[in-house]
Design a protein around this motif. Structure first.
Motif, PDB file in Angstrom:
ATOM      1  N   GLY A 186      12.898 -82.964  40.217  1.00  0.00           N
ATOM      2  CA  GLY A 186      11.706 -82.354  40.996  1.00  0.00           C
ATOM      3  C   GLY A 186      11.623 -81.119  41.626  1.00  0.00           C
ATOM      4  N   PRO A 187      11.483 -81.003  42.683  1.00  0.00           N
ATOM      5  CA  PRO A 187      11.550 -79.581  43.308  1.00  0.00           C
ATOM      6  C   PRO A 187      13.052 -79.058  43.485  1.00  0.00           C
ATOM      7  N   TYR A 188      13.882 -79.891  43.138  1.00  0.00           N
ATOM      8  CA  TYR A 188      15.549 -79.300  43.284  1.00  0.00           C
ATOM      9  C   TYR A 188      15.960 -79.005  41.926  1.00  0.00           C
ATOM     10  N   VAL A 189      16.991 -77.817  42.087  1.00  0.00           N
ATOM     11  CA  VAL A 189      17.776 -77.466  41.011  1.00  0.00           C
ATOM     12  C   VAL A 189      19.186 -77.581  41.461  1.00  0.00           C
ATOM     13  N   TYR A 190      20.009 -78.230  40.830  1.00  0.00           N
ATOM     14  CA  TYR A 190      21.431 -78.201  41.252  1.00  0.00           C
ATOM     15  C   TYR A 190      22.259 -77.234  40.507  1.00  0.00           C
ATOM     16  N   ILE A 191      22.975 -76.603  40.944  1.00  0.00           N
ATOM     17  CA  ILE A 191      23.847 -75.505  40.365  1.00  0.00           C
ATOM     18  C   ILE A 191      25.231 -75.438  40.910  1.00  0.00           C
TER      19      ILE A 191
END
Length: 118
Positions: A79-84
């Motif tokens: 969704g609106p989140y990116v995990y890096i």
């Protein structure tokens, strides 16, 4: 009497030298840990500053700093989140790993998960 006083003084001096060596090793480890953490902070700031309005589809790379290197890669997008994931390595081989949750809409890091280095 002089021999007893001299012996006590010498033992006390040896004890203090030993304590100094232990403290020096501890503070060196703390310093390396802080350098690894600082490298990750620098990389997060540099990587997210480049994005602006649109986040690239491929997020992967390596940034070199005077005190070490940081590698980063995209783990997943939900969704609106990116995990890096950011992985730092200092010149003295101290490693640090952090996974951030970046909110695309707000343009900021929402969550910070520190992981044990392997």
């Amino acid at each position: 009497m002089v021999m007893i006083v001299a012996s006590v003084f010498i033992m006390f001096t040896i004890l203090m030298i030993d304590q100094f060596i232990i403290d020096k090793k501890f503070y060196k480890e703390v310093e390396e840990s802080l350098v690894a953490d600082h490298l990750v902070h620098l990389a997060i700031k540099d990587v997210t500053a480049e994005w602006g309005e649109e986040i690239p589809k491929i997020i992967q790379g390596e940034i070199s700093y005077p005190n070490g290197v940081v590698r980063y890669s995209l783990m997943k997008q939900e969704g609106p989140y990116v995990y890096i994931e950011f992985s730092s390595k200092t010149k003295n081989d101290r490693e640090g790993r952090v996974i951030i949750q970046y909110d695309k809409e707000a343009g900021e890091v929402k969550e910070w998960l520190e992981k044990q280095a392997v």
